[in-house]
Design a protein around this motif. Structure first.
Motif, mmCIF file in Angstrom:
data_model
loop_
_atom_site.group_PDB
_atom_site.id
_atom_site.type_symbol
_atom_site.label_atom_id
_atom_site.label_comp_id
_atom_site.label_asym_id
_atom_site.label_seq_id
_atom_site.Cartn_x
_atom_site.Cartn_y
_atom_site.Cartn_z
ATOM 1 N N THR A 42 0.830 -1.208 0.000
ATOM 2 C CA THR A 42 0.000 0.000 0.000
ATOM 3 C C THR A 42 0.860 1.253 0.000
ATOM 4 O OG1 THR A 42 -1.717 -1.208 1.194
ATOM 5 C CG2 THR A 42 -1.862 1.188 1.198
ATOM 6 N N LEU A 43 1.917 1.257 0.786
ATOM 7 C CA LEU A 43 2.813 2.417 0.816
ATOM 8 C C LEU A 43 3.503 2.632 -0.531
ATOM 9 C CD1 LEU A 43 4.477 2.108 4.334
ATOM 10 C CD2 LEU A 43 2.911 3.873 3.542
ATOM 11 N N VAL A 44 3.968 1.560 -1.153
ATOM 12 C CA VAL A 44 4.623 1.679 -2.455
ATOM 13 C C VAL A 44 3.645 2.228 -3.487
ATOM 14 C CG1 VAL A 44 5.603 0.329 -4.366
ATOM 15 C CG2 VAL A 44 6.387 -0.048 -2.035
ATOM 16 N N ARG A 45 2.406 1.723 -3.495
ATOM 17 C CA ARG A 45 1.403 2.211 -4.450
ATOM 18 C C ARG A 45 1.040 3.662 -4.188
ATOM 19 N NH1 ARG A 45 -1.454 0.094 -8.501
ATOM 20 N NH2 ARG A 45 -3.304 1.009 -7.601
ATOM 21 N N THR A 46 1.043 4.072 -2.932
ATOM 22 C CA THR A 46 0.719 5.446 -2.591
ATOM 23 C C THR A 46 1.802 6.406 -3.051
ATOM 24 O OG1 THR A 46 -0.496 4.682 -0.650
ATOM 25 C CG2 THR A 46 0.134 6.988 -0.682
ATOM 26 N N LEU A 47 3.045 5.994 -2.977
ATOM 27 C CA LEU A 47 4.164 6.873 -3.297
ATOM 28 C C LEU A 47 4.571 6.850 -4.769
ATOM 29 C CD1 LEU A 47 6.362 6.131 -0.165
ATOM 30 C CD2 LEU A 47 4.867 8.095 -0.556
ATOM 31 N N LYS A 48 3.944 5.991 -5.585
ATOM 32 C CA LYS A 48 4.352 5.918 -6.985
ATOM 33 C C LYS A 48 3.852 7.135 -7.769
ATOM 34 C CE LYS A 48 0.811 3.618 -9.538
ATOM 35 N NZ LYS A 48 0.591 2.762 -10.631
ATOM 36 N N LYS A 49 4.483 7.373 -8.909
ATOM 37 C CA LYS A 49 4.123 8.510 -9.744
ATOM 38 C C LYS A 49 2.715 8.329 -10.306
ATOM 39 C CE LYS A 49 7.093 8.327 -12.926
ATOM 40 N NZ LYS A 49 7.944 8.512 -14.079
ATOM 41 N N PRO A 50 2.041 9.448 -10.619
ATOM 42 C CA PRO A 50 0.722 9.334 -11.247
ATOM 43 C C PRO A 50 0.828 8.695 -12.640
ATOM 44 C CG PRO A 50 1.127 11.586 -10.497
ATOM 45 C CD PRO A 50 2.395 10.826 -10.318
ATOM 46 N N THR A 51 -0.231 8.061 -13.054
ATOM 47 C CA THR A 51 -0.275 7.405 -14.354
ATOM 48 C C THR A 51 -0.381 8.444 -15.464
ATOM 49 O OG1 THR A 51 -1.375 5.516 -13.368
ATOM 50 C CG2 THR A 51 -1.579 5.746 -15.734
ATOM 51 N N GLU A 52 0.369 8.241 -16.531
ATOM 52 C CA GLU A 52 0.292 9.112 -17.701
ATOM 53 C C GLU A 52 -0.275 8.309 -18.857
ATOM 54 O OE1 GLU A 52 4.194 10.601 -18.456
ATOM 55 O OE2 GLU A 52 4.152 11.916 -16.715
ATOM 56 N N LEU A 53 -1.315 8.856 -19.498
ATOM 57 C CA LEU A 53 -1.951 8.198 -20.622
ATOM 58 C C LEU A 53 -1.926 9.142 -21.814
ATOM 59 C CD1 LEU A 53 -3.748 5.855 -21.782
ATOM 60 C CD2 LEU A 53 -5.696 7.227 -21.058
ATOM 61 N N TYR A 54 -1.401 8.651 -22.933
ATOM 62 C CA TYR A 54 -1.401 9.395 -24.185
ATOM 63 C C TYR A 54 -2.151 8.563 -25.219
ATOM 64 C CZ TYR A 54 2.319 12.035 -21.944
ATOM 65 O OH TYR A 54 3.052 12.786 -21.066
ATOM 66 N N VAL A 55 -3.100 9.214 -25.895
ATOM 67 C CA VAL A 55 -3.891 8.545 -26.926
ATOM 68 C C VAL A 55 -3.291 8.888 -28.278
ATOM 69 C CG1 VAL A 55 -6.173 8.334 -27.946
ATOM 70 C CG2 VAL A 55 -5.946 8.675 -25.491
ATOM 71 N N GLN A 56 -2.831 7.883 -29.001
ATOM 72 C CA GLN A 56 -2.292 8.073 -30.348
ATOM 73 C C GLN A 56 -3.203 7.362 -31.338
ATOM 74 O OE1 GLN A 56 1.759 6.739 -30.086
ATOM 75 N NE2 GLN A 56 2.387 8.494 -28.843
#
Length: 134
Positions: A42-56
């Motif tokens: 839970t701590l690792v998931r909390t501290l991870k970077k936000p997800t980036e989504l690019y639509v191509q």
């Protein structure tokens, strides 16, 4: 969770002094290990970077990983308020953890854009519950 870990640790230490019931010691140790793993995950998931989504045009780029439309079985949307999005590739029974995300802001526009991309590329987009971690 902290209280459960503390009580389990106390019970484990108390059982070690007794040393009569090895089964109780093993079960308590396994439970304590499970609780610690859940807290750390839970701590690792909390501290991870936000997800980036690019639509191509023919692919999605999710956290730097290219996902071609032909490799996507279905895009799942779970929930109404702050919906979770899951991209299930062909050959998988559940949505892989790196392919599950939420839009940070403007969810309606993001889901609309994702729906248009899915329609253009022949990918099924459904509102359905799916398994995910937290």
């Amino acid at each position: 969770m902290t209280m459960m870990i503390t009580l389990s640790l106390y019970h484990l230490i108390d059982s070690l002094h007794d040393q009569e019931n090895l089964t109780a010691i093993a079960i308590t140790a396994a439970y304590l290990l499970l609780c610690v793993v859940i807290v750390l995950t839970t701590l690792v998931r909390t501290l991870k970077k936000p997800t980036e989504l690019y639509v191509q045009s023919e692919q999605l780029v999710l956290n730097g990983r290219n996902i071609h439309a032909k490799n996507i079985k279905v895009i799942l949307i779970m929930g109404y308020f702050r919906p979770a999005i899951g991209i299930k590739p062909h050959g998988k029974k559940i949505v892989p953890l790196p392919m599950c995300f939420r839009f940070a802001k403007d969810e309606d526009q993001g889901i609309s854009d994702l729906g248009k991309w899915a329609a253009q590329n022949g990918v099924l987009l459904v509102h359905k519950r799916f398994l995910r971690w937290i």
